[in-house]
Design an enzyme around this catalytic site. Structure first.
Site, PDB file in Angstrom:
ATOM      1  N   TYR A 228       5.536   2.353  -1.569  1.00 13.24           N
ATOM      2  CA  TYR A 228       4.818   1.585  -0.541  1.00 13.24           C
ATOM      3  C   TYR A 228       4.911   2.247   0.834  1.00 13.24           C
ATOM      4  O   TYR A 228       4.855   1.553   1.860  1.00 13.24           O
ATOM      5  CB  TYR A 228       5.350   0.150  -0.498  1.00 13.24           C
ATOM      6  CG  TYR A 228       4.724  -0.752  -1.549  1.00 13.24           C
ATOM      7  CD1 TYR A 228       3.352  -1.015  -1.535  1.00 13.24           C
ATOM      8  CD2 TYR A 228       5.494  -1.337  -2.547  1.00 13.24           C
ATOM      9  CE1 TYR A 228       2.770  -1.837  -2.492  1.00 13.24           C
ATOM     10  CE2 TYR A 228       4.910  -2.168  -3.505  1.00 13.24           C
ATOM     11  CZ  TYR A 228       3.548  -2.417  -3.468  1.00 13.24           C
ATOM     12  OH  TYR A 228       2.969  -3.237  -4.412  1.00 13.24           O
TER      13      TYR A 228
ATOM     14  N   GLU B  61      -0.910   7.463  -6.979  1.00 12.85           N
ATOM     15  CA  GLU B  61      -0.044   6.463  -7.617  1.00 12.85           C
ATOM     16  C   GLU B  61       0.158   6.747  -9.114  1.00 12.85           C
ATOM     17  O   GLU B  61       1.237   6.495  -9.653  1.00 12.85           O
ATOM     18  CB  GLU B  61      -0.641   5.072  -7.408  1.00 12.85           C
ATOM     19  CG  GLU B  61      -0.566   4.653  -5.948  1.00 12.85           C
ATOM     20  CD  GLU B  61      -1.272   3.344  -5.633  1.00 12.85           C
ATOM     21  OE1 GLU B  61      -1.237   2.935  -4.462  1.00 12.85           O
ATOM     22  OE2 GLU B  61      -1.867   2.742  -6.545  1.00 12.85           O
TER      23      GLU B  61
ATOM     24  N   ARG C 290      -9.102  -4.341  -9.038  1.00 12.74           N
ATOM     25  CA  ARG C 290      -8.680  -5.122  -7.859  1.00 12.74           C
ATOM     26  C   ARG C 290      -9.396  -6.474  -7.802  1.00 12.74           C
ATOM     27  O   ARG C 290      -8.837  -7.465  -7.336  1.00 12.74           O
ATOM     28  CB  ARG C 290      -8.906  -4.315  -6.576  1.00 12.74           C
ATOM     29  CG  ARG C 290      -7.746  -3.365  -6.321  1.00 12.74           C
ATOM     30  CD  ARG C 290      -7.915  -2.570  -5.073  1.00 12.74           C
ATOM     31  NE  ARG C 290      -7.808  -3.314  -3.831  1.00 12.74           N
ATOM     32  CZ  ARG C 290      -6.676  -3.548  -3.174  1.00 12.74           C
ATOM     33  NH1 ARG C 290      -5.521  -3.136  -3.651  1.00 12.74           N
ATOM     34  NH2 ARG C 290      -6.694  -4.190  -2.019  1.00 12.74           N
TER      35      ARG C 290
ATOM     36  N   ASN D 298       3.199 -11.615  -5.718  1.00 10.98           N
ATOM     37  CA  ASN D 298       1.804 -11.793  -6.144  1.00 10.98           C
ATOM     38  C   ASN D 298       1.435 -11.025  -7.418  1.00 10.98           C
ATOM     39  O   ASN D 298       0.303 -10.620  -7.611  1.00 10.98           O
ATOM     40  CB  ASN D 298       0.850 -11.489  -4.988  1.00 10.98           C
ATOM     41  CG  ASN D 298       0.980 -10.069  -4.501  1.00 10.98           C
ATOM     42  OD1 ASN D 298       1.744  -9.294  -5.071  1.00 10.98           O
ATOM     43  ND2 ASN D 298       0.229  -9.720  -3.477  1.00 10.98           N
TER      44      ASN D 298
ATOM     45  N   HIS E 253      -0.127  -5.090  -8.658  1.00  5.93           N
ATOM     46  CA  HIS E 253      -0.651  -4.114  -7.704  1.00  5.93           C
ATOM     47  C   HIS E 253      -1.773  -3.352  -8.392  1.00  5.93           C
ATOM     48  O   HIS E 253      -1.663  -3.018  -9.577  1.00  5.93           O
ATOM     49  CB  HIS E 253       0.458  -3.119  -7.310  1.00  5.93           C
ATOM     50  CG  HIS E 253      -0.069  -1.884  -6.645  1.00  5.93           C
ATOM     51  ND1 HIS E 253      -0.247  -1.809  -5.278  1.00  5.93           N
ATOM     52  CD2 HIS E 253      -0.501  -0.700  -7.148  1.00  5.93           C
ATOM     53  CE1 HIS E 253      -0.759  -0.615  -4.984  1.00  5.93           C
ATOM     54  NE2 HIS E 253      -0.913   0.072  -6.085  1.00  5.93           N
TER      55      HIS E 253
ATOM     56  N   ARG F 167      -4.227 -13.331  -9.522  1.00  3.64           N
ATOM     57  CA  ARG F 167      -3.347 -13.831  -8.455  1.00  3.64           C
ATOM     58  C   ARG F 167      -3.582 -15.305  -8.172  1.00  3.64           C
ATOM     59  O   ARG F 167      -2.651 -16.046  -7.888  1.00  3.64           O
ATOM     60  CB  ARG F 167      -3.526 -12.984  -7.187  1.00  3.64           C
ATOM     61  CG  ARG F 167      -2.737 -11.670  -7.242  1.00  3.64           C
ATOM     62  CD  ARG F 167      -3.046 -10.825  -6.047  1.00  3.64           C
ATOM     63  NE  ARG F 167      -2.205  -9.647  -5.947  1.00  3.64           N
ATOM     64  CZ  ARG F 167      -2.491  -8.614  -5.166  1.00  3.64           C
ATOM     65  NH1 ARG F 167      -3.590  -8.612  -4.430  1.00  3.64           N
ATOM     66  NH2 ARG F 167      -1.674  -7.578  -5.121  1.00  3.64           N
TER      67      ARG F 167
ATOM     68  N   PHE G  36       6.766  -6.448   6.583  1.00 10.84           N
ATOM     69  CA  PHE G  36       7.104  -6.841   5.212  1.00 10.84           C
ATOM     70  C   PHE G  36       7.536  -5.670   4.328  1.00 10.84           C
ATOM     71  O   PHE G  36       7.815  -5.861   3.155  1.00 10.84           O
ATOM     72  CB  PHE G  36       5.946  -7.605   4.565  1.00 10.84           C
ATOM     73  CG  PHE G  36       4.651  -6.827   4.420  1.00 10.84           C
ATOM     74  CD1 PHE G  36       4.482  -5.906   3.396  1.00 10.84           C
ATOM     75  CD2 PHE G  36       3.596  -7.053   5.304  1.00 10.84           C
ATOM     76  CE1 PHE G  36       3.291  -5.199   3.259  1.00 10.84           C
ATOM     77  CE2 PHE G  36       2.399  -6.353   5.164  1.00 10.84           C
ATOM     78  CZ  PHE G  36       2.250  -5.419   4.140  1.00 10.84           C
TER      79      PHE G  36
ATOM     80  N   THR H 250      -4.789 -10.468  -1.841  1.00 10.40           N
ATOM     81  CA  THR H 250      -3.324 -10.367  -1.687  1.00 10.40           C
ATOM     82  C   THR H 250      -2.669 -11.744  -1.649  1.00 10.40           C
ATOM     83  O   THR H 250      -1.652 -11.981  -2.282  1.00 10.40           O
ATOM     84  CB  THR H 250      -3.009  -9.606  -0.369  1.00 10.40           C
ATOM     85  OG1 THR H 250      -3.796  -8.410  -0.332  1.00 10.40           O
ATOM     86  CG2 THR H 250      -1.535  -9.262  -0.271  1.00 10.40           C
TER      87      THR H 250
ATOM     88  N   LYS I  70       4.254  -6.500 -11.456  1.00 12.10           N
ATOM     89  CA  LYS I  70       5.404  -6.614 -10.549  1.00 12.10           C
ATOM     90  C   LYS I  70       6.525  -7.465 -11.179  1.00 12.10           C
ATOM     91  O   LYS I  70       6.299  -8.202 -12.153  1.00 12.10           O
ATOM     92  CB  LYS I  70       4.937  -7.232  -9.228  1.00 12.10           C
ATOM     93  CG  LYS I  70       3.981  -6.324  -8.440  1.00 12.10           C
ATOM     94  CD  LYS I  70       3.637  -6.958  -7.097  1.00 12.10           C
ATOM     95  CE  LYS I  70       2.706  -6.075  -6.282  1.00 12.10           C
ATOM     96  NZ  LYS I  70       2.401  -6.660  -4.959  1.00 12.10           N
TER      97      LYS I  70
HETATM   98  P1  IDP Z   1      -2.574  -5.452  -1.954  1.00 12.68           P
HETATM   99  O1  IDP Z   1      -1.424  -5.458  -2.955  1.00 12.68           O
HETATM  100  O2  IDP Z   1      -3.489  -6.636  -2.170  1.00 12.68           O
HETATM  101  O3  IDP Z   1      -3.299  -4.133  -1.888  1.00 12.68           O
HETATM  102  P2  IDP Z   1      -1.307  -4.744   0.574  1.00 12.68           P
HETATM  103  O4  IDP Z   1      -1.785  -5.176   1.913  1.00 12.68           O
HETATM  104  O5  IDP Z   1      -1.502  -3.324   0.192  1.00 12.68           O
HETATM  105  O6  IDP Z   1      -1.933  -5.740  -0.506  1.00 12.68           O
HETATM  106  O7  IDP Z   1       0.251  -5.090   0.525  1.00 12.68           O
HETATM  107  C1  IDP Z   1       1.074  -4.605  -0.510  1.00 12.68           C
HETATM  108  C2  IDP Z   1       1.950  -5.722  -1.008  1.00 12.68           C
HETATM  109  O8  IDP Z   1       2.835  -6.118   0.039  1.00 12.68           O
HETATM  110  C3  IDP Z   1       1.225  -7.016  -1.383  1.00 12.68           C
HETATM  111  O9  IDP Z   1       0.668  -7.005  -2.674  1.00 12.68           O
HETATM  112  C4  IDP Z   1       2.334  -8.033  -1.261  1.00 12.68           C
HETATM  113  O10 IDP Z   1       3.215  -8.011  -2.382  1.00 12.68           O
HETATM  114  C5  IDP Z   1       3.068  -7.515  -0.033  1.00 12.68           C
HETATM  115  N1  IDP Z   1       2.560  -8.130   1.205  1.00 12.68           N
HETATM  116  C6  IDP Z   1       1.402  -7.841   1.841  1.00 12.68           C
HETATM  117  N2  IDP Z   1       1.244  -8.589   2.958  1.00 12.68           N
HETATM  118  C7  IDP Z   1       2.342  -9.364   3.020  1.00 12.68           C
HETATM  119  C8  IDP Z   1       2.770 -10.380   3.952  1.00 12.68           C
HETATM  120  O11 IDP Z   1       2.097 -10.682   4.952  1.00 12.68           O
HETATM  121  N3  IDP Z   1       3.955 -10.964   3.680  1.00 12.68           N
HETATM  122  C9  IDP Z   1       4.724 -10.628   2.600  1.00 12.68           C
HETATM  123  N4  IDP Z   1       4.356  -9.700   1.713  1.00 12.68           N
HETATM  124  C10 IDP Z   1       3.179  -9.065   1.917  1.00 12.68           C
HETATM  125 MG    MG Z   2      -2.535  -2.256  -1.270  1.00  9.13          MG
END
Ligand code: IDP
Ligand code: MG
Length: 155
Positions: A58, A135, A94, A121, A124, A111, A66, A100, A18
């Site tokens: 996304y 993807e 992962r 973070n 992905h 992370r 978000f 996350t 990212k």
């Molecule tokens: P993941 O990347 O661990 O699979 P997801 O729930 O799929 O997590 O969310 C995608 C991305 O959206 C996260 O990696 C993060 O960058 C962002 N994100 C997820 N939850 C939040 C939140 O509560 N606040 C702000 N950004 C979030």
């Molecule tokens: Mg995800």
């Protein structure tokens, strides 16, 4: 289905480095970690996504609060899309990435070490084989995904 020398099934997954990782000059460190963990790079591209494309990537989160800030973040600077291949690649990648929210991520995960918070973070990773297929196709044409010639230059 492609298998390795131990006759284990090989999976492909999409890793996205990212924009925050780019700004922190972590690209090499991240790629190095996945190589050390035994994964093989099948495709790699640096791309600056438009906001529309980031939103599309996304799309599964379009109803979440978000979604917009996340899409703006992903479109703010380049990302690097990488196809990794290995045993249980979807799950293992992962696991190496970590939860996350870095506050909840396990020690040793990328992370935990490098993420600022649950948005910025660093990485992905595809969350299932189905997501991985979608993807990978989002970033690469099939002919851009390299088929390694196993016998050459093995360490
Ligand atoms: P993941 O990347 O661990 O699979 P997801 O729930 O799929 O997590 O969310 C995608 C991305 O959206 C996260 O990696 C993060 O960058 C962002 N994100 C997820 N939850 C939040 C939140 O509560 N606040 C702000 N950004 C979030
Ligand atoms: Mg995800």
């Amino acid at each position: 289905m492609k298998k390795n020398r131990k006759n284990k099934e090989l999976e492909q997954t999409l890793l996205l480095i990212k924009p925050d990782a780019f700004c922190k000059k972590l690209v090499g460190t991240i790629i190095s970690r996945f190589e050390k963990e035994g994964f093989r790079i099948l495709a790699c591209r640096m791309v600056w996504l438009s906001l529309a494309k980031a939103k599309k990537f996304y799309a599964e989160h379009r109803k979440k609060r978000f979604h917009s800030p996340l899409s703006r973040f992903i479109a703010s600077n380049p990302v690097m899309a990488i196809v990794l291949e290995g045993e249980e690649a979807v799950f293992k990648v992962r696991k190496i990435i970590g939860a996350t929210d870095p506050a909840k991520a396990k020690r040793g995960s990328l992370r935990k070490r490098y993420a600022q918070d649950d948005r910025f973070n660093v990485l992905h990773g595809s969350d299932s084989k189905i997501s991985a297929k979608r993807e990978i196709a989002f970033f690469f044409n099939p002919e851009e995904i390299y088929r390694w010639k196993e016998k050459i230059y093995r360490r």
